[in-house]
Design a protein around this motif. Structure first.
Motif, PDB file in Angstrom:
ATOM      1  N   GLN A 299     -47.778  26.251 -78.875  1.00 37.83           N
ATOM      2  CA  GLN A 299     -48.946  25.791 -79.630  1.00 37.83           C
ATOM      3  C   GLN A 299     -49.935  26.935 -79.853  1.00 37.83           C
ATOM      4  N   LYS A 300     -50.107  27.771 -78.851  1.00 37.10           N
ATOM      5  CA  LYS A 300     -50.996  28.906 -78.988  1.00 37.10           C
ATOM      6  C   LYS A 300     -50.453  29.891 -80.014  1.00 37.10           C
ATOM      7  N   ALA A 301     -49.127  30.118 -80.019  1.00 35.17           N
ATOM      8  CA  ALA A 301     -48.528  31.037 -80.988  1.00 35.17           C
ATOM      9  C   ALA A 301     -48.677  30.503 -82.407  1.00 35.17           C
ATOM     10  N   ASN A 302     -48.502  29.170 -82.573  1.00 33.19           N
ATOM     11  CA  ASN A 302     -48.673  28.583 -83.904  1.00 33.19           C
ATOM     12  C   ASN A 302     -50.116  28.722 -84.397  1.00 33.19           C
ATOM     13  N   ALA A 303     -51.064  28.508 -83.482  1.00 34.30           N
ATOM     14  CA  ALA A 303     -52.471  28.645 -83.858  1.00 34.30           C
ATOM     15  C   ALA A 303     -52.804  30.079 -84.240  1.00 34.30           C
ATOM     16  N   MET A 304     -52.263  31.046 -83.481  1.00 37.62           N
ATOM     17  CA  MET A 304     -52.519  32.451 -83.799  1.00 37.62           C
ATOM     18  C   MET A 304     -51.870  32.833 -85.123  1.00 37.62           C
ATOM     19  N   LYS A 305     -50.694  32.273 -85.398  1.00 29.53           N
ATOM     20  CA  LYS A 305     -50.026  32.557 -86.670  1.00 29.53           C
ATOM     21  C   LYS A 305     -50.851  32.027 -87.833  1.00 29.53           C
ATOM     22  N   LYS A 306     -51.361  30.802 -87.664  1.00 31.83           N
ATOM     23  CA  LYS A 306     -52.197  30.249 -88.736  1.00 31.83           C
ATOM     24  C   LYS A 306     -53.507  31.037 -88.877  1.00 31.83           C
ATOM     25  N   ALA A 307     -54.020  31.568 -87.758  1.00 35.02           N
ATOM     26  CA  ALA A 307     -55.234  32.387 -87.826  1.00 35.02           C
ATOM     27  C   ALA A 307     -54.980  33.673 -88.605  1.00 35.02           C
ATOM     28  N   VAL A 308     -53.802  34.281 -88.374  1.00 31.13           N
ATOM     29  CA  VAL A 308     -53.441  35.492 -89.125  1.00 31.13           C
ATOM     30  C   VAL A 308     -53.309  35.175 -90.601  1.00 31.13           C
ATOM     31  N   GLU A 309     -52.680  34.035 -90.910  1.00 30.46           N
ATOM     32  CA  GLU A 309     -52.568  33.644 -92.320  1.00 30.46           C
ATOM     33  C   GLU A 309     -53.959  33.420 -92.929  1.00 30.46           C
ATOM     34  N   GLY A 310     -54.854  32.834 -92.136  1.00 29.95           N
ATOM     35  CA  GLY A 310     -56.223  32.643 -92.625  1.00 29.95           C
ATOM     36  C   GLY A 310     -56.925  33.964 -92.868  1.00 29.95           C
TER      37      GLY A 310
END
Length: 489
Positions: A299-310
């Motif tokens: 879940q943390k990796a998914n959130a960080m991935k979405k943060a990078v996309e943002g």
């Protein structure tokens, strides 16, 4: 450290400070500014110039009048001497013919009631041993030449006219002191000069009043400009302006129009940028908060991935905003235009985007009917426009598909047509009018974007005097956006 001292003490107290050179530079700049004399006003400059020119003109006219007047007075006085001599000559000749010459010697001229001016004129006549002369007449020499001559007697200069009759031995002299003539000329010059001296200040006041009245439109222009602020840049009134000021007011109104447009663009840009940046930044904050609170590594990796996309979306949006701000600031007069080969420019852009297209499963194409096509443009701006069009084509075209650039020159009008096309589904014809609006995106929002790409293309086309046209996709055509350069070579 606080500065509570004179400029000299301030410099000494900051000897060991890093800002010493800056303080010295500021003080020198202020002293230089103070020492500069204020420019003279237009009113004073016109007043001094006009009074000076009038004074010089009057001086020249005064010299010419004095010279001509002196000459005319000399002519009048000489004519009077000659006329008096001929009258006296005729009378004496008559006396000689009548044989009454002996009576002339008994004539006595009474000087008791003489006019003071009569002392300045004289006559002297002789025939044989008989001599007649006026009171105070000088002792003329009979050897004086006929006509006009100058004669000096007892320190006085006389102007003499002589008539001589060889048959009767009659000699007549009429004379006038030159002092009388010089005195009259001096009076004439004095009166003329006095009038000019008295009139010059009055003329100066009238000129000052006339200049002040004529400069009222400039004063009104200054007052109107002083009353303006950034929220009310209204144009100046040009109806009652003089013809000399009208071009200035027209130029100022054009400048105010450009300033209004620039301020409006700035306000719109600031408002739109604040609105558009708020959403990705808020989403980025949420994803980072999720990553901080998540215990599950996935879940943390998914959130960080979405943060990078943002972050990528926000970076793209900021870049687009900066590009649009630069395009809004530029115009045809500020851009450094050059002769650019669009064939070479298009090939370079396609080569840099080929890898991204292959990764998306899209084939890039380039067609042209000439080896080189040159136009007058700013190459960086045209490159930005092409890159935005190609990015839109790659973003909104689903694989397998094709996209590319067509570059042709019209055989009739000579226009250069630069088209970027794709085989996507295109847009409805009724949506064409809205697609160039800022932050306006189509109904398909699945692809990432900021809604600024086509606005940038439109602005770049405007400052290059290039017409932007859209060909919506249909079953038989491709979707394309074209730039038509009217200034093609």
């Amino acid at each position: 450290m606080p500065l509570r001292c004179t400029s000299t003490i301030c410099v000494k107290s900051l000897e060991n400070q890093p800002s010493k050179q800056f303080v010295v530079l500021v003080i020198k700049s202020q002293r230089k500014h103070i020492s500069m004399s204020s420019p003279i006003s237009i009113r004073k400059r016109l007043l001094i110039t006009l009074i000076g020119l009038i004074g010089v003109t009057w001086l020249g006219v005064f010299v010419l009048i004095s010279k001509d007047s002196t000459h005319e007075l000399e002519e009048i006085y000489d004519a009077s001497l000659a006329q008096n001599a001929r009258i006296l000559f005729g009378l004496l000749q008559q006396e000689v013919k009548e044989g009454e010459l002996e009576l002339l010697s008994d004539i006595e001229l009474n000087s008791d009631r003489m006019h003071a001016y009569e002392l300045n004129i004289a006559f002297w006549a002789s025939i044989g041993k008989v001599t007649i002369q006026s009171s105070g007449a000088p002792e003329f020499l009979t050897a004086l030449p006929d006509g006009f001559s100058d004669y000096t007697f007892n320190g006085s200069k006389w102007r003499v006219f002589t008539l001589r009759d060889r048959e009767t031995d009659l000699v007549i002299h009429t004379a006038q002191k030159l002092e009388a003539r010089e005195e009259l000329v001096a009076y004439l010059i004095k009166d003329t000069l006095s009038v000019n001296i008295l009139i010059l200040p009055v003329m100066g006041l009238l000129i000052w009043w006339g200049i002040s009245s004529s400069l009222k439109p400039l004063k009104q222009l200054v007052d109107e400009a002083g009353a303006m602020d950034s929220h009310s840049l209204r144009p100046f009134n040009i109806e009652d302006a003089p013809s000399e000021v009208s071009p200035l007011i027209t130029a100022l109104n054009q400048l105010l129009e450009r300033l209004n447009l620039a301020i409006e663009n700035e306000r719109r840009f600031t408002s739109d940028a604040a609105h558009e940046l708020r959403t990705p930044l808020a989403g980025l904050k949420v994803q980072l908060q999720v990553a901080l609170r998540a215990d599950d590594p996935q879940q943390k990796a998914n959130a960080m991935k979405k943060a990078v996309e943002g972050i990528d979306r926000a970076t793209h949006l900021v870049n687009q905003l900066l590009t649009l701000a630069r395009a809004d600031r530029e115009d045809a007069g500020t851009l450094v235009m050059g002769r650019v080969d669009l064939v070479s420019l298009s090939e370079n852009i396609l080569s840099t985007m080929k890898a991204e297209a292959l990764q998306l499963g899209i084939k890039l194409n380039f067609t042209t009917d000439q080896r080189s096509i040159y136009v007058e443009c700013e190459p960086t701006m045209i490159e930005i426009a092409l890159r935005n069009l190609l990015e839109n084509a790659l973003r909104y075209t689903a694989p397998p598909a094709q996209a590319g650039i067509d570059l042709t020159r019209s055989s009739t009008s000579g226009e250069v047509i630069l088209s970027v096309w794709d085989t996507g589904k295109g847009i409805p014809p009724e949506a064409v009018a809205q697609m160039f609006q800022r932050f306006k995106r189509g109904s398909d929002n699945s692809a990432s974007g900021s809604g600024l790409g086509l606005s940038i293309v439109q602005r770049i086309g405007d400052i290059h005097n290039a017409q932007v046209s859209v060909n919506p996709a249909s079953k038989t055509t491709k979707f394309s956006i074209s730039l038509r350069f009217k200034t093609a070579r």
